[in-house]
Design a protein around this motif. Structure first.
Motif, mmCIF file in Angstrom:
data_model
loop_
_atom_site.group_PDB
_atom_site.id
_atom_site.type_symbol
_atom_site.label_atom_id
_atom_site.label_comp_id
_atom_site.label_asym_id
_atom_site.label_seq_id
_atom_site.Cartn_x
_atom_site.Cartn_y
_atom_site.Cartn_z
ATOM 1 N N ASP A 166 -7.941 -6.246 3.560
ATOM 2 C CA ASP A 166 -7.277 -7.007 4.625
ATOM 3 C C ASP A 166 -8.204 -8.155 5.008
ATOM 4 O OD1 ASP A 166 -5.820 -7.896 6.761
ATOM 5 O OD2 ASP A 166 -6.312 -6.222 8.088
ATOM 6 N N ALA A 195 0.853 -1.197 0.000
ATOM 7 C CA ALA A 195 0.000 0.000 0.000
ATOM 8 C C ALA A 195 0.888 1.246 0.000
ATOM 9 C CB ALA A 195 -0.951 -0.019 1.196
ATOM 10 N N GLY A 220 -7.025 -9.512 8.974
ATOM 11 C CA GLY A 220 -6.807 -8.576 10.082
ATOM 12 C C GLY A 220 -5.373 -8.515 10.563
ATOM 13 N N HIS A 221 -4.427 -8.782 9.678
ATOM 14 C CA HIS A 221 -3.045 -8.873 10.122
ATOM 15 C C HIS A 221 -2.174 -7.667 9.794
ATOM 16 C CE1 HIS A 221 -3.101 -13.523 10.565
ATOM 17 N NE2 HIS A 221 -3.614 -12.902 11.577
ATOM 18 N N ARG A 222 -2.511 -6.927 8.728
ATOM 19 C CA ARG A 222 -1.594 -5.833 8.394
ATOM 20 C C ARG A 222 -2.338 -4.665 7.762
ATOM 21 N NH1 ARG A 222 2.022 -8.804 3.650
ATOM 22 N NH2 ARG A 222 0.568 -8.499 1.949
ATOM 23 N N SER A 223 -1.893 -4.171 6.589
ATOM 24 C CA SER A 223 -2.572 -3.063 5.931
ATOM 25 C C SER A 223 -3.792 -3.590 5.183
ATOM 26 C CB SER A 223 -1.599 -2.378 4.974
ATOM 27 O OG SER A 223 -1.006 -3.323 4.111
ATOM 28 N N GLY A 224 -4.638 -2.680 4.719
ATOM 29 C CA GLY A 224 -5.831 -3.093 3.977
ATOM 30 C C GLY A 224 -7.112 -2.677 4.676
ATOM 31 N N ASP A 242 -5.179 1.962 1.176
ATOM 32 C CA ASP A 242 -6.027 1.347 2.207
ATOM 33 C C ASP A 242 -6.603 2.391 3.161
ATOM 34 O OD1 ASP A 242 -3.894 2.017 3.864
ATOM 35 O OD2 ASP A 242 -3.856 0.077 4.881
#
Lengths: 375, 375
Positions: A133, A83, A136-140, A107
């Motif tokens: 995402d 992103a 639920g772990h990083r960007s997005g 994002d």
């Protein structure tokens, strides 16, 4: 002769590389879908050219360096996977041309607005997808965050900068059976389609709906509405992917050639000149059923030595031993003999080197291909 | 302005670098001993020149690439740290000259014989030390293996290729208090002197008796008979060394500049553009009292953000969170703002980059120094 190479160095088995590319091509060709290879694993012009020939002129990149160094391969449609942050737009814009369309991912609304401002002030058209995402772990953006999706979509669409939806089932790397991977692939597609539908219902066209990870892409899961599949590590494969169950160890195309320094009888170990600088510190198989330490050891010709792995690494030293509980006896090798180590994670191990020594089935070196790192 | 740099990239604090060099110089200068810096951490010509000025024209290297790329710094006495394998002798010999003496290390009679054969057949004089294995972990001859020591020593001495003994207390990195480090340093010196004595009693001259690791070298332990001290990571320091207790976190000269991609409220995380490609996968603080994950996070100006660390990394993404049990609240940063990450292990993090952005006390960029990898 491999023995004549300066160790440590990378060996790339051309036959296996070709087979791995054919494998995903045969799966993709059964679907009415585009395939976009990720160039972050190989970072190599020659390999990119092979991919363009097989899959067409589109690719995913993880750095602008990849985009700049690989656009001469004929790729005219780049998708930048990480992103975007605003201070990278200038350099991206320098690479735009009639022969080079670049799509970034966003994002959040703040960055989408920056992209629009950049377009308005410079006239440079950098397109964007919304990164989703899924786990639920990083960007997005979460696929059910409708307001956010529509806000970002509208902001970009007003200036015709919006292309669609992008997701990546990163969770698939943690799986280990075909059923779970199929479910993960289905979920990846469903969630992405749901988000695309949200956007389309708001009157915004979603030309690109792109999903993928090596395990889910190889699962063969079909989904109408998905326009594009992506994968990267499939071209080399590695021990982690074999643990996930999407390849066999014998399909791994990449290995590190290393010289025996000496034999440490006290701890029953072979000491070699490939440490974490050459193998990486990746321990991706640690949580899998078979833990390969820092890599599986093979003879010079690539034949696997059962239960013999790299148990420890220092900067320029690797410690090779029989795995805990392994039945094998550690073979003796003279100082100066060479061995090969299959990587846990091909992306990380390749990143430690600046070229691939490409070998044929007879382990003759037929090419040396440069690779690069950097951003 | 750091904000104008393309992220991720390395920041090197010149003031801290100079202080760290002064710190070890003040310790070494109290002893009648040579100091040989290890160039494997920095792999940088400008830093090597500073070291030559402070400590004289001798250095340790872990690759021949370091030797070749750094000999223009004025170094005329290289010690190659990784016990040699025969197929590297040719390339080493190409670098020999009146202004460049090269000493390799050997740990077995077979390689010692190869070195002698190489000298006899080519006339190229590559000197050697015997590498000692103090802790039974990797390559090296055990210091009490008298027969082996004498056999290797005599083999080399017959052709005047023998220089002495080399050891490295690698175990010191696992310690965490001054008393243990002193004991480790004493043991490093004692064991090495014992082996040197064995050799000398056999009528072989030991001109060089070289020991060292950053923790033991900084311990200030004095030992008559030791001719040389070595260390490498001391110039940058890192979180592992702070955990060992030989530096404070504020003395760490190296950090990675990274841009905020977005803020993930669901998991209370800042997502940044420095993943394992930029930070390395080193988890050296994992087993220490304070586990810093993949690095300690600081504001743009280098001020530490208490309890805020990189908790996870993917190839090009870092996940920043408050450490488990930490009391701090995660500050908010806008997409595009920059942060700095202090490394677990400076050697590994530096290896991920091709240059150092050198800053002064005001965080102004005063130099850009190239660095390199490869063997």
């Amino acid at each position: 002769m491999l023995k004549d190479l300066f160790t440590p160095c990378l060996i790339l088995d051309r036959g296996k590389l070709d087979n791995n590319i054919r494998k995903i091509k045969s799966i993709v060709s059964k679907q009415n879908i585009d395939f976009r290879p990720h160039l972050k694993t190989a970072k190599c012009l020659e390999i990119t050219k092979i991919l363009v020939k097989e899959f067409g002129p589109r690719a995913m990149v993880s750095t602008i360096e990849e985009l700049e160094k690989l656009k001469s391969s004929g790729i005219n449609d780049f998708l930048y996977s990480v992103a975007i942050v605003p201070n990278k737009l200038d350099r991206i814009a320098k690479n735009l041309s009639n022969n080079c369309k670049i799509t970034v991912s966003v994002d959040n609304i703040s960055t989408a607005q920056e992209l629009v401002s950049f377009y308005k002030s410079t006239g440079n058209r950098i397109n964007a997808v919304i990164e989703l995402d899924l786990d639920g772990h990083r960007s997005g953006v979460r696929p059910y965050a409708n307001d956010q999706l529509i806000k970002i979509g509208k902001c970009l669409d007003e200036f015709d900068l919006f292309r669609g939806m992008m997701s990546h089932a990163g969770e698939s790397y943690g799986l280990s059976n075909a059923e779970d991977i199929k479910n993960c692939a289905r979920n990846e597609a469903d969630q992405t389609l749901m988000a695309a539908e949200t956007i389309q219902k708001a009157g915004i066209n979603c030309e690109l709906v792109t999903i993928g990870s090596t395990p889910t892409a190889l699962s063969g899961c079909k989904n109408a509405g998905i326009t594009e599949l992506r994968a990267g590590v499939f071209m080399f494969f590695d021990l982690v992917q074999s643990g996930v169950g999407v390849c066999e160890v014998k399909e791994i195309a990449l290995s590190v050639l290393t010289s025996v320094i000496s034999y440490n009888k006290e701890i029953d170990a072979i000491i070699v000149d490939a440490g974490w600088m050459a193998l990486s510190r990746d321990r991706g198989t640690y949580s899998q059923e078979t833990d390969y330490g820092y890599g599986q050891v093979c003879y010079e010709d690539g034949t696997l030595i059962k239960d013999v792995i790299v148990t420890n690494v220092q900067q320029e030293h690797g410690i090779i031993q029989v795995r805990k509980g392994g039945n094998a006896e550690l073979p003796y090798f003279k100082p100066g003999e060479v061995l090969r180590v299959l990587p846990n994670h091909a992306c990380a191990t390749a990143a430690a080197h600046s070229s691939y020594n490409v070998v044929n089935q007879k382990n003759q070196i037929i090419d040396v291909w440069d690779r690069f790192n950097g951003w």
